[in-house]
Design a protein around this motif. Sequence first.
Motif, PDB file in Angstrom:
ATOM      1  N   UNK A  45      45.214 -27.627  31.607  1.00  0.00           N
ATOM      2  CA  UNK A  45      44.818 -26.864  30.432  1.00  0.00           C
ATOM      3  C   UNK A  45      44.970 -25.386  30.705  1.00  0.00           C
ATOM      4  N   UNK A  46      45.558 -24.673  29.768  1.00  0.00           N
ATOM      5  CA  UNK A  46      45.688 -23.220  29.840  1.00  0.00           C
ATOM      6  C   UNK A  46      44.461 -22.627  29.168  1.00  0.00           C
ATOM      7  N   UNK A  47      43.812 -21.705  29.850  1.00  0.00           N
ATOM      8  CA  UNK A  47      42.737 -20.997  29.219  1.00  0.00           C
ATOM      9  C   UNK A  47      41.520 -20.865  30.102  1.00  0.00           C
ATOM     10  N   UNK A  48      40.805 -19.832  29.839  1.00  0.00           N
ATOM     11  CA  UNK A  48      41.071 -18.763  28.893  1.00  0.00           C
ATOM     12  C   UNK A  48      42.173 -17.794  29.357  1.00  0.00           C
ATOM     13  N   UNK A  49      42.760 -17.138  28.372  1.00  0.00           N
ATOM     14  CA  UNK A  49      43.710 -16.043  28.570  1.00  0.00           C
ATOM     15  C   UNK A  49      43.045 -14.799  28.015  1.00  0.00           C
TER      16      UNK A  49
ATOM     17  N   UNK B 131      56.455 -25.355  39.286  1.00  0.00           N
ATOM     18  CA  UNK B 131      56.707 -25.412  40.731  1.00  0.00           C
ATOM     19  C   UNK B 131      55.805 -26.411  41.450  1.00  0.00           C
ATOM     20  N   UNK B 132      54.624 -26.677  40.903  1.00  0.00           N
ATOM     21  CA  UNK B 132      53.750 -27.670  41.539  1.00  0.00           C
ATOM     22  C   UNK B 132      53.961 -29.062  40.928  1.00  0.00           C
ATOM     23  N   UNK B 133      55.040 -29.191  40.151  1.00  0.00           N
ATOM     24  CA  UNK B 133      55.451 -30.458  39.554  1.00  0.00           C
ATOM     25  C   UNK B 133      54.456 -30.993  38.534  1.00  0.00           C
ATOM     26  N   UNK B 134      53.830 -30.090  37.791  1.00  0.00           N
ATOM     27  CA  UNK B 134      52.937 -30.509  36.711  1.00  0.00           C
ATOM     28  C   UNK B 134      53.740 -31.267  35.662  1.00  0.00           C
ATOM     29  N   UNK B 135      53.091 -32.212  35.036  1.00  0.00           N
ATOM     30  CA  UNK B 135      53.759 -33.015  33.999  1.00  0.00           C
ATOM     31  C   UNK B 135      53.658 -32.370  32.624  1.00  0.00           C
ATOM     32  N   UNK B 136      52.600 -31.565  32.416  1.00  0.00           N
ATOM     33  CA  UNK B 136      52.429 -30.952  31.112  1.00  0.00           C
ATOM     34  C   UNK B 136      51.230 -30.031  31.087  1.00  0.00           C
ATOM     35  N   UNK B 137      51.112 -29.329  29.962  1.00  0.00           N
ATOM     36  CA  UNK B 137      50.033 -28.358  29.785  1.00  0.00           C
ATOM     37  C   UNK B 137      49.566 -28.416  28.341  1.00  0.00           C
ATOM     38  N   UNK B 138      48.271 -28.285  28.139  1.00  0.00           N
ATOM     39  CA  UNK B 138      47.694 -28.224  26.797  1.00  0.00           C
ATOM     40  C   UNK B 138      46.990 -26.890  26.620  1.00  0.00           C
ATOM     41  N   UNK B 139      46.849 -26.489  25.369  1.00  0.00           N
ATOM     42  CA  UNK B 139      46.140 -25.248  25.058  1.00  0.00           C
ATOM     43  C   UNK B 139      45.459 -25.394  23.707  1.00  0.00           C
ATOM     44  N   UNK B 140      44.287 -24.807  23.612  1.00  0.00           N
ATOM     45  CA  UNK B 140      43.565 -24.692  22.352  1.00  0.00           C
ATOM     46  C   UNK B 140      43.646 -23.229  21.970  1.00  0.00           C
TER      47      UNK B 140
ATOM     48  N   UNK C  46      53.162 -21.182  20.216  1.00  0.00           N
ATOM     49  CA  UNK C  46      54.427 -21.884  19.938  1.00  0.00           C
ATOM     50  C   UNK C  46      55.625 -21.103  20.468  1.00  0.00           C
ATOM     51  N   UNK C  47      55.518 -19.799  20.634  1.00  0.00           N
ATOM     52  CA  UNK C  47      56.635 -19.018  21.171  1.00  0.00           C
ATOM     53  C   UNK C  47      56.939 -19.373  22.627  1.00  0.00           C
ATOM     54  N   UNK C  48      56.005 -20.045  23.302  1.00  0.00           N
ATOM     55  CA  UNK C  48      56.216 -20.469  24.688  1.00  0.00           C
ATOM     56  C   UNK C  48      56.630 -21.934  24.792  1.00  0.00           C
ATOM     57  N   UNK C  49      56.817 -22.562  23.631  1.00  0.00           N
ATOM     58  CA  UNK C  49      57.242 -23.956  23.607  1.00  0.00           C
ATOM     59  C   UNK C  49      56.142 -24.956  23.323  1.00  0.00           C
ATOM     60  N   UNK C  50      54.911 -24.506  23.185  1.00  0.00           N
ATOM     61  CA  UNK C  50      53.817 -25.412  22.848  1.00  0.00           C
ATOM     62  C   UNK C  50      54.004 -25.913  21.420  1.00  0.00           C
ATOM     63  N   UNK C  51      53.593 -27.143  21.187  1.00  0.00           N
ATOM     64  CA  UNK C  51      53.693 -27.706  19.849  1.00  0.00           C
ATOM     65  C   UNK C  51      52.577 -28.721  19.653  1.00  0.00           C
ATOM     66  N   UNK C  52      52.271 -28.981  18.399  1.00  0.00           N
ATOM     67  CA  UNK C  52      51.257 -29.979  18.074  1.00  0.00           C
ATOM     68  C   UNK C  52      51.806 -31.366  18.358  1.00  0.00           C
ATOM     69  N   UNK C  53      50.931 -32.239  18.790  1.00  0.00           N
ATOM     70  CA  UNK C  53      51.291 -33.624  19.070  1.00  0.00           C
ATOM     71  C   UNK C  53      50.118 -34.483  18.619  1.00  0.00           C
TER      72      UNK C  53
ATOM     73  N   UNK D 293      45.585 -28.671  14.427  1.00  0.00           N
ATOM     74  CA  UNK D 293      46.645 -27.657  14.399  1.00  0.00           C
ATOM     75  C   UNK D 293      46.480 -26.585  15.474  1.00  0.00           C
ATOM     76  N   UNK D 294      45.279 -26.475  16.064  1.00  0.00           N
ATOM     77  CA  UNK D 294      45.038 -25.472  17.104  1.00  0.00           C
ATOM     78  C   UNK D 294      45.144 -26.045  18.521  1.00  0.00           C
ATOM     79  N   UNK D 295      45.375 -27.346  18.616  1.00  0.00           N
ATOM     80  CA  UNK D 295      45.509 -27.983  19.924  1.00  0.00           C
ATOM     81  C   UNK D 295      46.962 -28.374  20.121  1.00  0.00           C
ATOM     82  N   UNK D 296      47.585 -27.838  21.166  1.00  0.00           N
ATOM     83  CA  UNK D 296      49.025 -28.016  21.371  1.00  0.00           C
ATOM     84  C   UNK D 296      49.317 -28.436  22.806  1.00  0.00           C
ATOM     85  N   UNK D 297      50.529 -28.943  22.995  1.00  0.00           N
ATOM     86  CA  UNK D 297      50.950 -29.374  24.321  1.00  0.00           C
ATOM     87  C   UNK D 297      52.367 -28.903  24.598  1.00  0.00           C
ATOM     88  N   UNK D 298      52.658 -28.839  25.910  1.00  0.00           N
ATOM     89  CA  UNK D 298      53.994 -28.500  26.388  1.00  0.00           C
ATOM     90  C   UNK D 298      54.301 -29.465  27.525  1.00  0.00           C
ATOM     91  N   UNK D 299      55.342 -30.268  27.360  1.00  0.00           N
ATOM     92  CA  UNK D 299      55.769 -31.193  28.402  1.00  0.00           C
ATOM     93  C   UNK D 299      56.567 -30.389  29.421  1.00  0.00           C
TER      94      UNK D 299
END
Length: 166
Positions: free
Chosen positions: A77-81, A106-115, A122-129, A140-146
């Motif tokens: 999970x990303x946050x806080x920023x 680099x640490x081979x993470x599978x994905x990241x989520x952000x609220x 979304x400019x970093x590639x995060x999207x709703x799933x 709509x405020x919870x997103x993921x990036x594979x």
Amino acid sequence: MEIRSEQPKDAEAIRRITKMAFASIEHSSQTEAQIVDAIRNAGALTISLVAIEDGEVFGHIAFSSVTIDGKDCGWYGLGPLSVTPSRQKHGIGGALVREGLSRLTKIDARGCVVLGDPDYYKRFGFDNDPGLVLNGVPAEYFMRLVLNGRAALSGRVDYHEGFSAT
């Protein structure tokens, strides 16, 4: 500007910046600084970066592991920023996000989520799933990036217990 890993001497500056950054955010719980402290104290900050200039910390980002349906699946999970209000809208937050995601890769993470704000993340590639759910928040405020070419997962996401800090 330099981005580097958090050092013990940065904790007070991170706390101050986080409080300032979220002070005027309408949907903030005003506990973000306590969340960072709780995750740090639990040893659960996987990646914690600061932006500094002339020795002064003025930005911070945290990444910690999340579970999906109660399992550690290599997602974070990303946050806080946080960025000092007078330095916001100058690309500092974006630089912290990009560097943090690079380190997750680099640490081979599978994905990241952000609220957060979809227009920002979304400019970093995060999207709703709709397959990934964080209970109690508008979808709509919870997103993921594979990351690392992995498949998206589905299920209920839970952040570290430090996010319940009050």
